[in-house]
Design a protein around this motif. Structure first.
Motif, short mmCIF file in Angstrom:
data_model
loop_
_atom_site.label_atom_id
_atom_site.label_comp_id
_atom_site.label_asym_id
_atom_site.label_seq_id
_atom_site.Cartn_x
_atom_site.Cartn_y
_atom_site.Cartn_z
N PRO A 139 -106.18 43.58 -20.27
CA PRO A 139 -106.62 44.82 -19.61
C PRO A 139 -105.58 45.46 -18.69
CG PRO A 139 -107.72 42.89 -18.68
CD PRO A 139 -107.03 42.43 -19.92
N LYS A 140 -104.65 44.67 -18.18
CA LYS A 140 -103.63 45.22 -17.27
C LYS A 140 -102.44 45.79 -18.03
CE LYS A 140 -104.76 42.04 -13.48
NZ LYS A 140 -104.24 40.96 -12.59
N ALA A 141 -102.36 45.48 -19.32
CA ALA A 141 -101.20 45.91 -20.12
C ALA A 141 -101.54 46.95 -21.16
CB ALA A 141 -100.58 44.68 -20.81
N MET A 152 -104.16 53.03 -16.52
CA MET A 152 -102.80 53.27 -16.03
C MET A 152 -102.13 54.48 -16.67
SD MET A 152 -103.08 51.09 -18.65
CE MET A 152 -103.23 49.42 -18.01
N VAL A 153 -102.72 55.04 -17.73
CA VAL A 153 -102.13 56.20 -18.41
C VAL A 153 -102.48 57.46 -17.62
CG1 VAL A 153 -102.00 57.51 -20.54
CG2 VAL A 153 -102.37 55.04 -20.64
N PRO A 154 -101.46 58.18 -17.11
CA PRO A 154 -101.73 59.38 -16.30
C PRO A 154 -102.53 60.43 -17.05
CG PRO A 154 -99.42 58.71 -16.14
CD PRO A 154 -100.03 57.91 -17.26
N ALA A 192 -97.24 40.91 -23.28
CA ALA A 192 -96.93 42.00 -22.36
C ALA A 192 -97.60 41.79 -21.00
CB ALA A 192 -97.36 43.33 -22.96
N GLN A 193 -98.86 41.41 -21.01
CA GLN A 193 -99.56 41.22 -19.74
C GLN A 193 -98.95 40.07 -18.93
OE1 GLN A 193 -103.69 42.17 -19.02
NE2 GLN A 193 -104.13 40.00 -18.78
N GLU A 194 -98.59 39.01 -19.61
CA GLU A 194 -97.98 37.88 -18.90
C GLU A 194 -96.65 38.26 -18.26
OE1 GLU A 194 -97.75 34.78 -21.78
OE2 GLU A 194 -99.95 34.62 -22.00
N ALA A 195 -95.96 39.24 -18.85
CA ALA A 195 -94.67 39.68 -18.31
C ALA A 195 -94.81 40.85 -17.35
CB ALA A 195 -93.75 40.07 -19.46
N GLY A 196 -96.03 41.33 -17.16
CA GLY A 196 -96.24 42.47 -16.27
C GLY A 196 -95.77 43.79 -16.86
#
Length: 354
Positions: A242-244, A291-293, A223-227
């Motif tokens: 961490p970004k995903a 990133m979760v609101p 998932a992270q590699e695909a953004g």
């Protein structure tokens, strides 16, 4: 002098009997693992629990990792029993029948099998109501998707996994009735490359959030590699992506293992089926990713509280299967028997149980 020798004799007798200062006997505890302790997932979570009991007075523990289900597991379990282990935890669904077979040959030992449903006089079974945490993670996925296509990389089509997919999908639908969950089966519990490929295949079909019932962070990395976004399982996998990483249903086996070990030590253990939920702390959600609101976090935490206090039932009717047939009628909720034997997918899941 007579008192001294009397006291000394008493102390020697206690030591020989394996009794500690608190009255609990010394015991040997064994664990049989399906994967490697470094998998960051299922086996890693059990290993943290083993480390917790290893610090208890009078407890000596060890483990064997990467044990295939079937004949190999029977051999490993029997070897532990022959070596005088008092308590043996077998931690994969496919260990169920081998555990029962060995237990019949060693009636003085206690066996605890994880994720199964069979028991005997000296065999208990245990799991957790992970479907509750799955539901909550589904809410997160449903709130974060923009394509309304969510992926799910699953191991084997057994009730445990199917139940998780269904609970996750119901959570998705609770916040986003337009979203669908697409399932791919890997037919493996532990295979980092296969798991990652499963995640990639879902991302390539347009899924922008992917979840898993697998033992490694491969899906998170895909998932992270695909953004895109992901939800882990078993432990907090955020450090791998961490970004995903949005959150994950996680296990905390330490308190449960301590409880069972204490019962065996003091002679109060009895066979049974243990299936605790969110209220026990054995299952939970990992911390939310940044990133979760906040409003979505609050909605999920409110649902968690409602599940704990009993006002929210994950499988409350009406619940329909993929064909549109009502399987759980309105005004009722699934029984434990229905949950443990679940072999159908809810409406909103794309995929089959094959």
């Amino acid at each position: 002098m007579i008192r001294f020798f009397t006291l000394l004799s008493t102390m020697i007798a206690l030591v020989c009997a394996g009794v500690g200062t608190a009255g609990a006997k010394d015991i040997k505890v064994g664990y049989v693992y399906i994967g490697h302790i470094g998998d960051a997932g299922w086996t890693y979570a059990h290993e943290l629990g083993r480390q917790a009991i290893d610090k208890m007075p009078g407890v000596t523990s060890s483990y064997v990792e990467a044990v295939p289900e079937g004949a190999d597991s029977e051999r490993v379990i029997k070897n532990m029993a022959r070596k005088g282990y008092d308590l043996i935890f077998t931690t994969s669904f496919g260990y169920m029948d081998p555990t029962l077979k060995v237990a019949r040959q060693f009636p003085k030992a206690v066996f605890m099998h994880c994720s199964g449903y069979k028991s005997s006089k000296n065999v208990g079974n245990y799991f957790g109501r992970m479907y509750q945490a799955r539901y909550l993670s589904g809410m997160v996925a449903g709130g974060m998707t923009t394509s309304n296509k969510i992926g799910y990389v699953a191991a084997f089509p057994i009730p445990e996994v199917i139940r998780g997919i269904n609970a996750f999908t119901l959570g998705v639908q609770a916040v986003n009735p337009h979203a669908q969950v697409n399932v791919v089966w890997t037919k493996t519990w532990y295979d980092p490359a296969t798991e990652k490929e499963g995640g990639k295949s879902l991302l390539e079909t347009g899924c922008d959030v992917i979840a898993q019932h697998q033992d490694t962070p491969g899906v998170q990395e895909a998932a992270q590699e695909a953004g895109k976004y992901s939800l882990g399982y078993n432990s907090d996998m955020s450090r791998f992506a961490p970004k995903a990483h949005l959150t994950a249903p996680v296990w905390n086996w330490g308190p449960f293992y301590k409880k069972i070990v204490t019962q065996v030590q003091n002679g109060t253990w009895k066979t049974g089926s243990y299936w605790p939920g969110l209220e026990s702390g054995i299952i939970d959600l990992a911390p939310f990713g940044p990133m979760v609101p906040q409003d979505l976090q609050e909605k999920v935490l409110a649902a968690k509280k409602a599940i704990i206090d009993g006002t929210l039932k994950v499988f409350a009717g009406p619940v329909k299967d993929q064909t549109g047939k009502v399987v759980i009628p309105a005004g009722t909720s699934a029984t434990d028997e229905q949950l443990l034997g679940m072999d159908w997918l809810v409406q909103g899941v794309q995929g089959s149980t094959k």
